[in-house]
Scaffold this motif. Structure first.
Motif, short mmCIF file in Angstrom:
data_model
loop_
_atom_site.label_atom_id
_atom_site.label_comp_id
_atom_site.label_asym_id
_atom_site.label_seq_id
_atom_site.Cartn_x
_atom_site.Cartn_y
_atom_site.Cartn_z
N SER A 32 0.67 -1.20 0.69
CA SER A 32 -0.14 0.40 0.29
C SER A 32 0.76 1.80 0.12
O SER A 32 1.88 0.60 0.31
N ASN A 33 0.02 2.44 -1.00
CA ASN A 33 0.76 4.20 -0.91
C ASN A 33 2.31 3.15 -1.70
O ASN A 33 3.06 4.52 -1.47
N SER A 37 -1.80 3.21 -7.94
CA SER A 37 -2.95 3.49 -8.28
C SER A 37 -2.38 4.54 -9.03
O SER A 37 -2.42 4.68 -10.67
N SER A 53 -5.27 7.19 -3.07
CA SER A 53 -5.30 7.41 -1.62
C SER A 53 -3.82 7.20 -0.69
O SER A 53 -3.72 6.57 -0.85
N LYS A 146 12.14 11.62 -6.98
CA LYS A 146 12.18 11.56 -5.27
C LYS A 146 13.61 12.30 -5.17
O LYS A 146 14.31 12.16 -4.00
N VAL A 173 10.22 4.47 -11.97
CA VAL A 173 9.20 5.24 -12.90
C VAL A 173 8.57 6.81 -11.87
O VAL A 173 8.94 6.54 -10.44
N1 LIG Z 1 6.74 12.21 -5.25
C1 LIG Z 1 5.85 10.91 -6.03
N2 LIG Z 1 5.20 10.71 -4.83
C2 LIG Z 1 3.77 9.86 -5.60
C3 LIG Z 1 4.32 8.92 -7.06
N3 LIG Z 1 3.07 7.60 -7.05
C4 LIG Z 1 2.61 7.85 -6.02
N4 LIG Z 1 3.15 9.04 -5.31
C5 LIG Z 1 2.60 9.25 -4.23
O1 LIG Z 1 2.05 8.70 -3.00
C6 LIG Z 1 0.90 8.14 -2.78
C7 LIG Z 1 0.70 6.83 -2.57
O2 LIG Z 1 -0.08 6.78 -3.77
P1 LIG Z 1 -1.24 5.67 -4.25
O3 LIG Z 1 -1.34 5.52 -5.70
O4 LIG Z 1 -2.00 6.06 -3.73
O5 LIG Z 1 -0.74 4.11 -3.96
P2 LIG Z 1 -1.28 2.97 -4.21
O6 LIG Z 1 -1.61 2.46 -2.42
O7 LIG Z 1 0.27 1.59 -3.83
O8 LIG Z 1 -2.11 2.12 -4.97
C8 LIG Z 1 0.16 9.32 -3.38
O9 LIG Z 1 0.31 10.47 -2.24
C9 LIG Z 1 0.62 10.01 -4.35
O10 LIG Z 1 0.90 10.95 -4.79
C10 LIG Z 1 5.16 9.44 -7.29
O11 LIG Z 1 6.13 8.83 -8.55
N5 LIG Z 1 6.11 10.62 -6.46
#
Ligand SMILES: Nc1nc2c(ncn2[C@@H]2O[C@H](COP(=O)(O)OP(=O)(O)O)[C@@H](O)[C@H]2O)c(=O)[nH]1
Ligand SMILES: [Mg+2]
Length: 200
Positions: A32-33, A37, A53, A146, A173
């Motif tokens: 997660s996170n 998504s 999320s 980052k 990515v």
């Molecule tokens: N800086 C940065 N933040 C990201 C990236 N991908 C996702 N995030 C942030 O990480 C958090 C989790 O992303 P999410 O797509 O919901 O993760 P999931 O739980 O794996 O589906 C969110 O606040 C996104 O904006 C990225 O490539 N770069």
């Protein structure tokens, strides 16, 4: 590859409901996170296809998205649902395994890891599972924005050493600045063409 259409198809909880049709599938896993998504949304160039999320563990279902009327993107539940009981955990683990194998239509599993961290035990267990069943996978190192270019290269080295895989198996990515996205889309296209050629 150009994404012409991306449509939410269905969400599945039980293995009986897994889609068994003729279209190819590409699956996405990761904790997660990690940015799963966001990655799916970036690939299809839509902001809200897969829900993003910041609350970990909200996506508990297998979500299917139908792309270009030709293949599926399959969003698997993130690992590690801290707030659930063991019974639910069992059901999810079971449905993920049943999804992954056997699945002749599954061309690649994208295993997402955060580029700033070494893969977790769960990531490694997933990769072991995929290796054992000979399921093709690719490591996606997210959040490359980052890090500096030099740090990215170092991280990729560390991750590949930790997983005992070639560096080329990993793609860095950014779902923010789009780094690596075109590369992944081309990879997907190539997998489809290769498989079609193989199957005649
Ligand atoms: N800086 C940065 N933040 C990201 C990236 N991908 C996702 N995030 C942030 O990480 C958090 C989790 O992303 P999410 O797509 O919901 O993760 P999931 O739980 O794996 O589906 C969110 O606040 C996104 O904006 C990225 O490539 N770069
Ligand atoms: Mg998500």
């Amino acid at each position: 590859m150009k994404i012409l259409s991306a449509i939410y198809k269905t969400s599945v909880v039980k293995k009986e409901d897994l889609i068994k049709d003729d279209f190819f599938q590409f699956a996405f896993v990761g904790r997660s996170n990690v940015g799963k998504s966001s990655f799916i949304n970036k690939l299809v160039n839509q902001n809200r296809l897969a829900k993003t999320s910041s609350t970990p563990g909200l996506t508990k279902m297998i979500n299917y998205f139908f792309i270009n009327e030709k293949f599926y993107f399959v969003d698997l539940p993130g690992y590690g649902f801290a707030k659930t009981d063991n019974k639910n955990k069992m059901v999810w683990a079971d449905v993920i395994e049943k999804y992954l194998y056997p699945n002749e239509k599954l061309l690649t599993v994208f295993v997402l890891v955060d580029i700033r961290h070494l893969p977790s035990l769960q990531d490694k267990k997933m990769i072991e599972f995929l290796t054992f069943y000979n399921i093709p996978y690719k490591i996606i190192a997210t959040k490359a924005d980052k890090l500096s270019k030099c740090q990215i290269s170092k991280s990729m080295e560390l991750i590949s050493k930790d997983l005992k895989i070639r560096k080329e198996m990993i793609t860095a990515v950014s779902n923010q600045n789009g780094q690596g996205i075109e590369n992944v889309l081309n990879f997907i296209q190539a997998q489809i063409e290769l498989t079609e050629a193989k199957n005649g």
